[in-house]
Design a protein around this motif. Sequence first.
Motif, PDB file in Angstrom:
ATOM      1  N   GLU A 148       0.917  -0.978   0.166  1.00 28.33           N
ATOM      2  CA  GLU A 148       0.267  -0.137  -0.207  1.00 28.33           C
ATOM      3  C   GLU A 148       0.910   1.162  -0.207  1.00 28.33           C
ATOM      4  N   LEU A 149       1.589   1.447   0.310  1.00 24.79           N
ATOM      5  CA  LEU A 149       3.061   2.270   1.348  1.00 24.79           C
ATOM      6  C   LEU A 149       3.571   2.677  -0.480  1.00 24.79           C
ATOM      7  N   ASP A 150       4.307   1.776  -0.980  1.00 22.42           N
ATOM      8  CA  ASP A 150       4.998   1.409  -2.552  1.00 22.42           C
ATOM      9  C   ASP A 150       3.904   1.917  -3.592  1.00 22.42           C
ATOM     10  N   GLU A 151       2.155   1.567  -3.967  1.00 21.70           N
ATOM     11  CA  GLU A 151       1.511   2.293  -4.582  1.00 21.70           C
ATOM     12  C   GLU A 151       0.561   3.655  -3.612  1.00 21.70           C
ATOM     13  N   LEU A 152       0.838   4.073  -2.769  1.00 18.83           N
ATOM     14  CA  LEU A 152       0.733   5.656  -2.587  1.00 18.83           C
ATOM     15  C   LEU A 152       1.909   6.460  -2.922  1.00 18.83           C
ATOM     16  N   LEU A 153       2.967   5.467  -3.186  1.00 18.35           N
ATOM     17  CA  LEU A 153       4.634   6.541  -3.486  1.00 18.35           C
ATOM     18  C   LEU A 153       4.370   6.547  -5.154  1.00 18.35           C
ATOM     19  N   LEU A 154       3.849   5.673  -5.928  1.00 19.45           N
ATOM     20  CA  LEU A 154       3.391   5.615  -6.542  1.00 19.45           C
ATOM     21  C   LEU A 154       2.293   6.911  -7.085  1.00 19.45           C
ATOM     22  N   GLU A 155       1.964   7.206  -6.563  1.00 20.79           N
ATOM     23  CA  GLU A 155       0.398   8.113  -7.028  1.00 20.79           C
ATOM     24  C   GLU A 155       1.154   9.376  -6.575  1.00 20.79           C
TER      25      GLU A 155
END
Length: 186
Positions: A148-155
């Motif tokens: 989830e944190l990885d996806e947040l960084l991408l966003e």
Amino acid sequence: IVTILGGSGCGKSTLLKAMIGLLPPLKGTVVLGGEVITGPDKVDALASARQKIGVLFQSGALLGSLSLAENIALPIHEFTKLPPEVIEDIVHLKLEMVGLAGFDTLLPAELSGGMRKRAALARAIALDPEILFCDEPSAGLDPVTSAELDELLLELKRALSITMVLVTHELPSIEAISDRCIMLDG
């Protein structure tokens, strides 16, 4: 997103600290935005560069006696002369960006590990940095929260058009978010 990877103890975090000016390099120079920021005569250049970068420390480095809103407002108070109502709006926006809207009055100890990482991320982007440095952003998180944190960084990369430099040894994160990798090896 550039990822610096390597085994434990190979110097990833030390390199990151040199890149952000917390440690002087033993040899060579650090250049950020085309300007040399290392050396005894570069104090002003380093101070200027620090206003253009955000840092997500491995531990989060949130101040335990301050609420989330106060933690995020800290760099804004330090580096700007914005009025309190504008700072409050920025804080709420940053909390919303990391999925923590409504948690502004809580203390770091009242949050889960993943929420603390996201709060520290909100503080790291409080000044809209050109470059975000992250030291082991998923350290200590379970695989689901880490993803989830990885996806947040991408966003955030897409939304803010921000360059990121991540230090990690987490292969799933490297594969999920890296555009380029740098491998350190003893």
